[in-house]
Design an enzyme around this catalytic site. Structure first.
Site, mmCIF file in Angstrom:
data_model
loop_
_atom_site.group_PDB
_atom_site.id
_atom_site.type_symbol
_atom_site.label_atom_id
_atom_site.label_comp_id
_atom_site.label_asym_id
_atom_site.label_seq_id
_atom_site.Cartn_x
_atom_site.Cartn_y
_atom_site.Cartn_z
ATOM 1 N N HIS A 131 83.228 29.507 60.179
ATOM 2 C CA HIS A 131 83.290 30.971 60.242
ATOM 3 C C HIS A 131 81.942 31.448 60.793
ATOM 4 C CE1 HIS A 131 83.248 35.082 58.527
ATOM 5 N NE2 HIS A 131 84.551 34.969 58.366
ATOM 6 N N ASP A 208 80.194 26.077 52.519
ATOM 7 C CA ASP A 208 80.878 27.366 52.592
ATOM 8 C C ASP A 208 82.222 27.169 51.881
ATOM 9 O OD1 ASP A 208 82.494 29.485 53.194
ATOM 10 O OD2 ASP A 208 81.968 29.570 55.323
ATOM 11 N N GLN A 211 86.964 29.641 51.096
ATOM 12 C CA GLN A 211 88.422 29.433 51.017
ATOM 13 C C GLN A 211 88.792 28.368 49.992
ATOM 14 O OE1 GLN A 211 90.560 31.363 52.460
ATOM 15 N NE2 GLN A 211 89.171 32.463 53.831
ATOM 16 N N LYS A 234 88.216 36.882 47.671
ATOM 17 C CA LYS A 234 89.161 35.851 48.105
ATOM 18 C C LYS A 234 89.705 35.090 46.899
ATOM 19 C CE LYS A 234 86.748 35.385 52.479
ATOM 20 N NZ LYS A 234 87.643 36.062 53.402
ATOM 21 N N CYS A 372 87.117 35.609 62.916
ATOM 22 C CA CYS A 372 85.661 35.403 62.765
ATOM 23 C C CYS A 372 85.301 33.925 62.926
ATOM 24 C CB CYS A 372 85.144 35.925 61.431
ATOM 25 S SG CYS A 372 85.297 37.695 61.271
HETATM 26 N N1 PMP Z 1 83.440 31.689 55.333
HETATM 27 C C1 PMP Z 1 84.765 31.569 55.329
HETATM 28 C C2 PMP Z 1 85.382 30.212 55.460
HETATM 29 C C3 PMP Z 1 85.557 32.709 55.204
HETATM 30 O O1 PMP Z 1 86.887 32.592 55.195
HETATM 31 C C4 PMP Z 1 84.943 33.967 55.088
HETATM 32 C C5 PMP Z 1 85.778 35.240 54.998
HETATM 33 N N2 PMP Z 1 86.808 35.303 55.927
HETATM 34 C C6 PMP Z 1 83.557 34.040 55.071
HETATM 35 C C7 PMP Z 1 82.831 32.877 55.199
HETATM 36 C C8 PMP Z 1 82.840 35.336 54.899
HETATM 37 O O2 PMP Z 1 83.146 35.881 53.658
HETATM 38 P P1 PMP Z 1 82.706 37.362 53.280
HETATM 39 O O3 PMP Z 1 83.197 38.231 54.393
HETATM 40 O O4 PMP Z 1 83.413 37.631 51.986
HETATM 41 O O5 PMP Z 1 81.234 37.373 53.163
#
Ligand code: PMP
Length: 414
Positions: A131, A208, A211, A234, A372
């Site tokens: 991401h 990270d 998920q 999430k 993203c």
């Molecule tokens: N890493 C991953 C794998 C994600 O899925 C996301 C959110 N889509 C993020 C980072 C960023 O999370 P946040 O927008 O809650 O900071």
């Protein structure tokens, strides 16, 4: 067609009854099917109630006052930290730093550990699946320190091959910062051997886990990583709250990032000294209601049981992938053997944005675009996909509904 999952239909019904947003009807009174959990999960009732209790009964600031409402707020805030610590099997609540979410947690790590440890030429090793939240902070840091981003490529099916990954470590690798589960493709990365390899070479590791934390049991001590990042929204909690977990010794060694109230021990015009972790990294008034809501979310998930959540997740996502791939003109983007939570696809002749809009008319909430994660889209040869993503509340009926709606969309679109 049906699928047997670890969470039976009665329990699914009970879980869904706890998620009021799932009862929504959209457009012309169509029952909503929520398949966008990878972006944000619906809020659980106990979360809504815990936030409301704070707002109505003790909406005071934490740590700074002697009156009763302030001590109630402080107690609830710190109890939430203890809940999260227990949920991820941290050694102590003090290892959990509240942040705005995964993005801020990774930026915090980059600006503390990264800024104080990395020098020109040092390598930060990530994967092709990341991401943007696990790419851009390192690029920003590279501009300041001269460190270098190094990328483990994925296979054509969107999986990460362990042998290939291990061959990407070099003498200059200082950090492995890797996604556990890809939000874009649903790939589960086999991170344990990568972490073990990094550890054996004295390389720091950050996961990270955005998920992962709401989808499977997470035991940070068994995992062996130095730090993980995740987001409350999430995992059925509020937005604007998340965590950086790092083991105590590491957290203790880190310099502050943002300065302000709470993160200090003493302040004078000649200089200041720092509070101990986790408060050293929580400058200013934190998201108190968010943290309290997150505490309620983890208690709710614990009540369901994370082993059952994980088994349901694997079954339901596998079923979703099978069903969607069986529809004429649908091509899955990413076909990893180990998948959790998300299925990305494109439809021959229909732009993902149009497909998402047309599915929405049938009440189906999916996400479209690059999620993203532009580099992995490019690597898979697409500019974007339609992504259907699931959680412990996803029912067989949800999968029937998207299968029928997508079939219809394709028929009508021509
Ligand atoms: N890493 C991953 C794998 C994600 O899925 C996301 C959110 N889509 C993020 C980072 C960023 O999370 P946040 O927008 O809650 O900071």
């Amino acid at each position: 067609m049906s699928v047997s999952t670890a969470i039976g239909p009665d329990q699914i019904a009970a879980i869904r009854a706890d998620l009021p947003a799932l009862a929504r009807r959209v457009h012309d009174d169509v029952p909503a099917v929520y398949l966008d959990a990878a972006a944000s999960t619906p809020r659980a009732k106990p979360v809504i109630e815990a936030v409301r209790a704070f707002d109505e009964q003790f909406p005071a600031n934490v740590h700074r006052a002697t009156h009763q409402m302030a001590s109630e707020a402080t107690e609830a805030f710190e109890a939430a930290r203890a809940d999260v610590a227990r949920f991820i099997s941290a050694a102590a609540p003090g290892e959990v730093v509240f942040t705005r979410g995964t993005t801020e947690a990774i930026n915090l790590f980059a600006n503390t550990w990264g800024a104080s440890s990395l020098q020109a030429g040092d390598e930060v090793l990530i994967t092709a699946l990341e991401h943007h939240a696990n790419i851009v902070p390192w690029q920003l840091l590279a501009q300041r320190t001269g460190c270098v981003l190094s990328v483990i490529d994925c296979e054509d099916d969107g999986s990460i091959d362990t042998e290939r990954a291990l061959s990407c470590f070099s003498d200059r690798t200082r950090l492995l910062s890797v996604t556990w589960i890809s939000n874009a493709l649903g790939t589960i990365v086999d991170i344990e051997p990568l972490i073990a390899h990094a550890r054996s070479r004295g390389i720091t590791t950050l996961v990270d886990a955005a998920q992962a934390v709401g989808h499977r049991p997470v035991d940070v001590r068994a995992l062996g990583a130095d730090a993980i990042a995740f987001s409350g929204h999430k995992m059925f909690g509020p937005t604007g709250i998340g965590c950086l977990w790092a083991h105590g010794e590491l957290l203790d060694s880190l310099p502050p990032w943002q300065g302000g109230g709470e993160m200090i021990d003493t302040v004078s015009f000649d200089g200041s000294t720092w509070n101990t972790p986790p408060w050293r990294f929580e400058a200013g008034t934190p998201n108190i209601s968010g943290a309290i809501g997150l505490g309620a979310a983890v208690r709710w998930l614990e009540h369901i049981g994370m082993d059952a959540v994980a088994a349901h997740d694997l079954a339901v996502t596998g079923d979703l992938a099978r069903r969607l791939s069986g529809i004429d003109r649908v091509r899955l983007v990413g076909t990893p053997t180990h998948r959790s939570g998300a299925v990305s696809f494109v439809v021959d002749g229909i732009h993902p944005a149009d497909c998402g809009m047309l599915l929405d008319r049938h009440g189906i909430a999916v996400r479209t675009g690059h999620h993203c994660a532009e580099p992995i889209m490019r690597r898979m040869g697409v500019s974007g996909t339609v992504r259907a993503s699931t959680g412990c509340f996803t029912s067989v009926d949800d999968i029937d509904r998207i299968e029928q709606a997508l079939t219809r969309v394709i028929e009508v679109f021509g």
